[in-house]
Design a protein around this motif. Structure first.
Motif, PDB file in Angstrom:
ATOM      1  N   SER A  38       0.832  -1.314  -0.233  1.00 22.62           N
ATOM      2  CA  SER A  38       0.051   0.036   0.160  1.00 22.62           C
ATOM      3  C   SER A  38       0.724   1.210  -0.222  1.00 22.62           C
ATOM      4  N   ALA A  39       2.335   1.426   0.312  1.00 24.42           N
ATOM      5  CA  ALA A  39       2.848   2.357   0.605  1.00 24.42           C
ATOM      6  C   ALA A  39       3.753   2.421  -0.847  1.00 24.42           C
ATOM      7  N   GLY A  40       3.586   1.703  -1.736  1.00 27.97           N
ATOM      8  CA  GLY A  40       4.293   1.490  -2.835  1.00 27.97           C
ATOM      9  C   GLY A  40       4.633   3.010  -3.797  1.00 27.97           C
ATOM     10  N   ILE A  41       3.452   3.613  -3.887  1.00 26.15           N
ATOM     11  CA  ILE A  41       3.508   4.779  -4.636  1.00 26.15           C
ATOM     12  C   ILE A  41       4.201   6.025  -3.774  1.00 26.15           C
ATOM     13  N   LYS A  42       3.838   6.185  -2.365  1.00 24.92           N
ATOM     14  CA  LYS A  42       4.336   6.872  -1.471  1.00 24.92           C
ATOM     15  C   LYS A  42       5.949   6.852  -1.362  1.00 24.92           C
ATOM     16  N   GLY A  43       6.305   5.575  -1.468  1.00 26.44           N
ATOM     17  CA  GLY A  43       7.786   5.351  -1.355  1.00 26.44           C
ATOM     18  C   GLY A  43       8.547   5.630  -2.754  1.00 26.44           C
ATOM     19  N   LEU A  44       7.787   5.504  -3.867  1.00 28.39           N
ATOM     20  CA  LEU A  44       8.403   6.123  -5.095  1.00 28.39           C
ATOM     21  C   LEU A  44       8.502   7.472  -5.129  1.00 28.39           C
ATOM     22  N   GLY A  45       7.719   8.330  -4.412  1.00 26.47           N
ATOM     23  CA  GLY A  45       7.447   9.789  -4.139  1.00 26.47           C
ATOM     24  C   GLY A  45       8.770  10.095  -3.314  1.00 26.47           C
ATOM     25  N   ARG A  46       9.100   9.100  -2.162  1.00 23.95           N
ATOM     26  CA  ARG A  46      10.175   9.552  -1.364  1.00 23.95           C
ATOM     27  C   ARG A  46      11.401   9.475  -2.239  1.00 23.95           C
ATOM     28  N   THR A  47      11.489   8.329  -3.077  1.00 18.86           N
ATOM     29  CA  THR A  47      12.689   8.398  -3.951  1.00 18.86           C
ATOM     30  C   THR A  47      12.980   9.507  -4.719  1.00 18.86           C
ATOM     31  N   PHE A  48      11.919  10.110  -5.401  1.00 17.36           N
ATOM     32  CA  PHE A  48      12.103  11.193  -6.166  1.00 17.36           C
ATOM     33  C   PHE A  48      12.817  12.324  -5.416  1.00 17.36           C
ATOM     34  N   LYS A  49      12.062  12.501  -4.223  1.00 19.08           N
ATOM     35  CA  LYS A  49      12.404  13.714  -3.388  1.00 19.08           C
ATOM     36  C   LYS A  49      13.767  13.783  -3.027  1.00 19.08           C
ATOM     37  N   ILE A  50      14.299  12.545  -2.606  1.00 19.89           N
ATOM     38  CA  ILE A  50      15.800  12.462  -2.445  1.00 19.89           C
ATOM     39  C   ILE A  50      16.730  12.944  -3.708  1.00 19.89           C
ATOM     40  N   MET A  51      16.195  12.505  -4.698  1.00 21.11           N
ATOM     41  CA  MET A  51      16.966  12.806  -5.900  1.00 21.11           C
ATOM     42  C   MET A  51      16.804  14.146  -6.294  1.00 21.11           C
ATOM     43  N   ASP A  52      15.840  15.063  -5.959  1.00 22.80           N
ATOM     44  CA  ASP A  52      15.486  16.421  -6.385  1.00 22.80           C
ATOM     45  C   ASP A  52      16.365  17.416  -5.640  1.00 22.80           C
ATOM     46  N   ASP A  53      17.702  17.388  -5.932  1.00 27.83           N
ATOM     47  CA  ASP A  53      18.641  18.205  -5.136  1.00 27.83           C
ATOM     48  C   ASP A  53      18.356  19.756  -5.081  1.00 27.83           C
ATOM     49  N   ASP A  54      17.881  20.074  -5.999  1.00 25.48           N
ATOM     50  CA  ASP A  54      17.319  21.670  -6.029  1.00 25.48           C
ATOM     51  C   ASP A  54      15.855  22.028  -5.601  1.00 25.48           C
ATOM     52  N   ASN A  55      15.184  21.033  -5.369  1.00 27.06           N
ATOM     53  CA  ASN A  55      13.903  21.213  -4.582  1.00 27.06           C
ATOM     54  C   ASN A  55      12.897  21.926  -5.677  1.00 27.06           C
ATOM     55  N   SER A  56      13.274  21.367  -6.893  1.00 24.13           N
ATOM     56  CA  SER A  56      12.243  22.069  -7.879  1.00 24.13           C
ATOM     57  C   SER A  56      11.080  21.322  -7.939  1.00 24.13           C
ATOM     58  N   ARG A  57      11.118  20.083  -7.493  1.00 24.09           N
ATOM     59  CA  ARG A  57      10.006  18.909  -7.608  1.00 24.09           C
ATOM     60  C   ARG A  57      10.010  18.560  -9.094  1.00 24.09           C
ATOM     61  N   THR A  58      10.995  18.789  -9.830  1.00 24.11           N
ATOM     62  CA  THR A  58      11.085  18.229 -11.218  1.00 24.11           C
ATOM     63  C   THR A  58      12.501  17.270 -11.301  1.00 24.11           C
ATOM     64  N   LEU A  59      12.357  16.450 -12.380  1.00 25.21           N
ATOM     65  CA  LEU A  59      13.646  15.503 -12.428  1.00 25.21           C
ATOM     66  C   LEU A  59      13.797  15.632 -14.046  1.00 25.21           C
ATOM     67  N   ASP A  60      14.947  15.676 -14.762  1.00 25.67           N
ATOM     68  CA  ASP A  60      15.022  15.415 -16.122  1.00 25.67           C
ATOM     69  C   ASP A  60      14.806  13.951 -16.169  1.00 25.67           C
ATOM     70  N   THR A  61      14.791  13.545 -17.705  1.00 21.95           N
ATOM     71  CA  THR A  61      14.341  12.288 -17.983  1.00 21.95           C
ATOM     72  C   THR A  61      15.329  11.294 -17.654  1.00 21.95           C
ATOM     73  N   LYS A  62      16.576  11.753 -17.626  1.00 17.13           N
ATOM     74  CA  LYS A  62      17.729  10.483 -17.128  1.00 17.13           C
ATOM     75  C   LYS A  62      17.175  10.230 -15.713  1.00 17.13           C
ATOM     76  N   GLU A  63      17.167  11.321 -14.913  1.00 10.94           N
ATOM     77  CA  GLU A  63      17.123  11.171 -13.422  1.00 10.94           C
ATOM     78  C   GLU A  63      15.760  10.434 -13.247  1.00 10.94           C
ATOM     79  N   LEU A  65      14.135   8.212 -14.868  1.00 11.20           N
ATOM     80  CA  LEU A  65      14.138   6.891 -15.592  1.00 11.20           C
ATOM     81  C   LEU A  65      15.089   6.134 -14.267  1.00 11.20           C
ATOM     82  N   LYS A  66      16.110   6.756 -13.919  1.00 14.21           N
ATOM     83  CA  LYS A  66      17.143   6.176 -13.025  1.00 14.21           C
ATOM     84  C   LYS A  66      16.443   5.947 -11.631  1.00 14.21           C
ATOM     85  N   GLY A  67      15.603   6.910 -11.356  1.00 10.88           N
ATOM     86  CA  GLY A  67      14.732   6.952  -9.976  1.00 10.88           C
ATOM     87  C   GLY A  67      13.756   5.741  -9.898  1.00 10.88           C
ATOM     88  N   LEU A  68      13.113   5.506 -11.434  1.00 12.04           N
ATOM     89  CA  LEU A  68      12.432   4.295 -11.307  1.00 12.04           C
ATOM     90  C   LEU A  68      12.980   3.212 -11.381  1.00 12.04           C
TER      91      LEU A  68
END
Length: 202
Positions: A38-63, A65-68
């Motif tokens: 049940s926390a699968g989607i929420k966990g993916l959100g946390r993964t993206f948040k960790i990768m979002d170094d500039d807090n823009s809430r966006t990732l480039d395509t490479k980042e 796909l790597k996050g996924l």
């Protein structure tokens, strides 16, 4: 607790079964997350948040796909671009991505949410404002008001911000927003409403 665990296991098994036959790329991605519980989607959100170094809430395509991939879910690059980079900017807004990924709300759940909305919308104009909340909640019972950390106005605004659009926080919650599946709160974190401000007597 046991009931929740059983529900989680059943959902995981159901998602894994559906993965064997599903062809739609968005649904396949959704099921891969749900297969993690049940926390699968929420966990993916946390993964993206960790990768979002500039807090823009966006990732480039490479980042993106790597996050996924790091999270253990996969989608073809062409499918990802078609679904999630519709403006061709090369950036993925992961709030929008997570909203798309969440399963649609049932009609029963929508009705419960709208019933709560109507109770808060004292003026009946389809918009909840701070003035509406003043007729329903007593912010002076909130711990952060009592310790001086927040003003009464800030307590109400914080409450509204939990449910307002993540893209346009104007202190007004519109009923039209609630009609959209799971768009009534920031999808990358659970709602963190103020700690139960007690209803004011009316």
């Amino acid at each position: 607790m046991a009931g929740t665990s059983r529900h989680d296991r059943a959902m995981t098994m159901d998602a894994k079964r559906q993965l064997l036959t599903v062809s739609d790329p968005l649904e396949r991605l959704r099921l891969q997350c749900l297969a993690r519980g049940s926390a699968g989607i929420k966990g993916l959100g946390r993964t993206f948040k960790i990768m979002d170094d500039d807090n823009s809430r966006t990732l480039d395509t490479k980042e993106f796909l790597k996050g996924l991939n790091d999270y253990g879910v996969n989608i073809e690059k062409d499918e990802a671009l078609k679904l999630f980079d519709r403006d061709g900017s090369g950036l993925i807004d992961f709030d929008e991505f997570l909203i798309m990924l969440r399963p649609p709300m049932s009609n029963a759940r929508k009705e419960v949410i709208m019933e709560a909305f109507r109770k808060l919308d004292k003026t009946g104009d389809g918009i909840i404002t701070i003035e509406d909340l003043k007729g329903v909640y007593n912010a002076k019972n909130h711990p952060k008001y009592q310790n001086g950390e927040l003003t009464e106005e800030q307590v109400f605004r914080q409450f509204l911000d939990n449910f307002d659009s993540p893209y346009d926080k104007d202190g007004k919650l519109r009923s039209t927003l609630l009609a959209l599946p799971d768009s009534y709160c920031d999808p990358s974190r659970p709602p963190s409403c103020p700690s139960s401000p007690r209803s004011s007597s009316s």
